[in-house]
Write a protein that holds these residues in place. Sequence first.
Motif, short mmCIF file in Angstrom:
data_model
loop_
_atom_site.label_atom_id
_atom_site.label_comp_id
_atom_site.label_asym_id
_atom_site.label_seq_id
_atom_site.Cartn_x
_atom_site.Cartn_y
_atom_site.Cartn_z
N THR A 116 32.92 38.47 85.67
CA THR A 116 33.67 38.85 86.88
C THR A 116 32.74 39.41 87.96
O THR A 116 32.85 39.06 89.15
CB THR A 116 34.75 39.88 86.54
OG1 THR A 116 35.63 39.32 85.55
CG2 THR A 116 35.55 40.27 87.77
N LEU A 117 31.79 40.26 87.55
CA LEU A 117 30.89 40.88 88.51
C LEU A 117 29.97 39.85 89.16
O LEU A 117 29.57 40.01 90.32
CB LEU A 117 30.06 41.97 87.83
CG LEU A 117 30.84 43.24 87.45
CD1 LEU A 117 30.00 44.14 86.56
CD2 LEU A 117 31.28 44.00 88.70
N LYS A 118 29.64 38.79 88.46
CA LYS A 118 28.84 37.71 89.05
C LYS A 118 29.56 37.10 90.25
O LYS A 118 28.92 36.70 91.23
CB LYS A 118 28.54 36.64 88.00
CG LYS A 118 27.49 37.03 86.98
CD LYS A 118 27.41 36.03 85.84
CE LYS A 118 26.82 34.71 86.27
NZ LYS A 118 26.66 33.78 85.12
N GLU A 119 30.89 37.07 90.19
CA GLU A 119 31.67 36.51 91.29
C GLU A 119 31.59 37.39 92.55
O GLU A 119 31.82 36.92 93.66
CB GLU A 119 33.12 36.34 90.86
CG GLU A 119 33.29 35.33 89.73
CD GLU A 119 34.69 35.33 89.13
OE1 GLU A 119 35.56 36.04 89.66
OE2 GLU A 119 34.90 34.62 88.13
N TYR A 120 31.27 38.68 92.35
CA TYR A 120 31.07 39.58 93.48
C TYR A 120 29.65 39.48 94.04
O TYR A 120 29.29 40.17 94.98
CB TYR A 120 31.35 41.03 93.07
CG TYR A 120 32.82 41.36 92.97
CD1 TYR A 120 33.50 41.93 94.03
CD2 TYR A 120 33.52 41.11 91.79
CE1 TYR A 120 34.85 42.25 93.93
CE2 TYR A 120 34.87 41.40 91.67
CZ TYR A 120 35.53 41.96 92.75
OH TYR A 120 36.86 42.26 92.65
N ASN A 121 28.85 38.62 93.41
CA ASN A 121 27.49 38.37 93.89
C ASN A 121 26.66 39.64 93.94
O ASN A 121 25.96 39.92 94.92
CB ASN A 121 27.52 37.70 95.27
CG ASN A 121 26.27 36.89 95.54
OD1 ASN A 121 25.61 36.45 94.60
ND2 ASN A 121 25.95 36.71 96.80
N VAL A 122 26.75 40.46 92.89
CA VAL A 122 26.00 41.71 92.84
C VAL A 122 24.50 41.44 92.92
O VAL A 122 24.02 40.37 92.53
CB VAL A 122 26.34 42.53 91.57
CG1 VAL A 122 27.79 42.95 91.56
CG2 VAL A 122 26.00 41.74 90.30
N SER A 123 23.78 42.43 93.41
CA SER A 123 22.33 42.28 93.54
C SER A 123 21.62 42.34 92.20
O SER A 123 20.58 41.72 92.01
CB SER A 123 21.77 43.39 94.45
OG SER A 123 22.13 43.16 95.78
N ALA A 124 22.17 43.13 91.27
CA ALA A 124 21.51 43.31 89.98
C ALA A 124 22.48 43.94 89.00
O ALA A 124 23.51 44.51 89.39
CB ALA A 124 20.28 44.20 90.14
N PHE A 125 22.14 43.82 87.72
CA PHE A 125 22.89 44.47 86.64
C PHE A 125 22.00 45.52 85.99
O PHE A 125 20.88 45.22 85.57
CB PHE A 125 23.31 43.47 85.57
CG PHE A 125 24.41 42.54 85.99
CD1 PHE A 125 25.74 42.89 85.79
CD2 PHE A 125 24.12 41.32 86.59
CE1 PHE A 125 26.77 42.03 86.18
CE2 PHE A 125 25.13 40.45 86.97
CZ PHE A 125 26.46 40.81 86.77
N ILE A 126 22.50 46.76 85.92
CA ILE A 126 21.86 47.80 85.12
C ILE A 126 22.79 48.02 83.93
O ILE A 126 23.96 48.38 84.11
CB ILE A 126 21.66 49.09 85.92
CG1 ILE A 126 20.69 48.84 87.08
CG2 ILE A 126 21.14 50.21 85.03
CD1 ILE A 126 20.54 50.01 88.03
N MET A 127 22.29 47.79 82.73
CA MET A 127 23.17 47.74 81.56
C MET A 127 22.68 48.65 80.44
O MET A 127 21.48 48.72 80.16
CB MET A 127 23.21 46.31 80.99
CG MET A 127 23.62 45.25 81.98
SD MET A 127 23.58 43.59 81.23
CE MET A 127 24.88 43.79 80.02
N CYS A 128 23.63 49.33 79.83
CA CYS A 128 23.41 49.88 78.50
C CYS A 128 24.17 48.94 77.58
O CYS A 128 25.39 49.05 77.42
CB CYS A 128 23.92 51.31 78.38
SG CYS A 128 23.55 52.04 76.76
N PRO A 129 23.48 47.96 77.01
CA PRO A 129 24.18 46.84 76.36
C PRO A 129 24.98 47.23 75.13
O PRO A 129 24.62 48.14 74.38
CB PRO A 129 23.04 45.88 76.00
CG PRO A 129 21.80 46.70 76.01
CD PRO A 129 22.02 47.81 76.98
N ALA A 130 26.09 46.52 74.94
CA ALA A 130 26.96 46.75 73.79
C ALA A 130 26.29 46.26 72.51
O ALA A 130 25.44 45.37 72.55
CB ALA A 130 28.28 46.01 73.99
N PRO A 131 26.65 46.84 71.36
CA PRO A 131 26.14 46.32 70.09
C PRO A 131 26.49 44.83 69.96
O PRO A 131 27.58 44.41 70.31
CB PRO A 131 26.91 47.14 69.04
CG PRO A 131 27.30 48.39 69.75
CD PRO A 131 27.53 48.00 71.17
N GLY A 132 25.53 44.06 69.47
CA GLY A 132 25.77 42.64 69.30
C GLY A 132 25.38 41.79 70.49
O GLY A 132 25.54 40.57 70.47
#
Length: 335
Positions: A116-132
């Motif tokens: 969904t966030l890709k559709e907002y054309n965000v500049s970048a993703f900062i993630m604390c990734p989920a297990p798996g």
Amino acid sequence: MKKSTGKVTIWDVAEQAQVSKSTVSLVLTNSDKVSKKSKEKVLAAIDKLGYVYNRDAAALRSKRSNLVALVINDLTNPYSAQLAVGLEKHIFELGMLPMLVNIAECVERQTQVVKTLKEYNVSAFIMCPAPGTQQQWQDDLINSGFPVINIMREIPFSAAPCILPDNKKGTHISTSHILSQGIEEVAFLGGTAEISDYHERLSGFLAALEQFNITDEKPVIQAPTNRQGGREAFNTLIKQAPNTKAIVCFNDVIAYGAIEAMRQHGLEPGKDIKVIGFDDLEDSRLMLPSLSTIAINADEIGKRTCQVLKELLDKSTPPVRTLVDVNLKIRDSSQ
């Protein structure tokens, strides 16, 4: 000659500020290529004319929005919330807007949120990734044109740079603090094998045992990284190793749950069993007994993350792995 439409345009701002249209554009996009004096003139003109910058249209033209997606693993964890605040502050200082989402430690929810966030054309993703989280999924996201930074956890072999506390050092110094008191009946509580920081913190615990020439196997109890996980882990531990004299916990929240369970067993934390956490939450110094813990500077994590973000957006090559130092806060629970 521009046509009058009744709506304030970038040309109106340029005329009012007596600068070029390109200078106004540089100010609107927070460029550092414009002088302080020109910036002040443009901002004054914007205020006077009531000009509103259409960021959606600008994003379509530049193929990049002003939004940075903060994909946080679990906002019910106080440290995650503390970390998010630090990140927001430094992202705002870059002239960008954070968009915060909680994925509740669910990899399926993470996948949907990122889509969904890709559709907002965000500049970048900062993630604390989920297990798996899979390396290929994250690399595909990067290859589709979205910069990605991992914080607090890393995905092995992913192309994303990561910013981490020195997890191994943290549990090494906390375990060494226990062992230096002559206590060898020690256990490690909490965390699960699906997350990278579990392995790093367990590694620090085991390295301290080795340094103190302790060769017999010590209890290691996996559990979800929440208060209930701490309760259940301690209940399991006390059945397996009733003579335990100290526990090194994956995080402070695990320690809180373990202390509650300890009291239900008629044991006094800090006296019958020493306890050390990891994170240094605000409540840890206020509780009784005050909790010894490993302190991570959330603001420093945010600062380093945004340094890497700026390098990625400038098409530079940031460090692959950045470690932020930690330190032991010795309080009543482990003295």
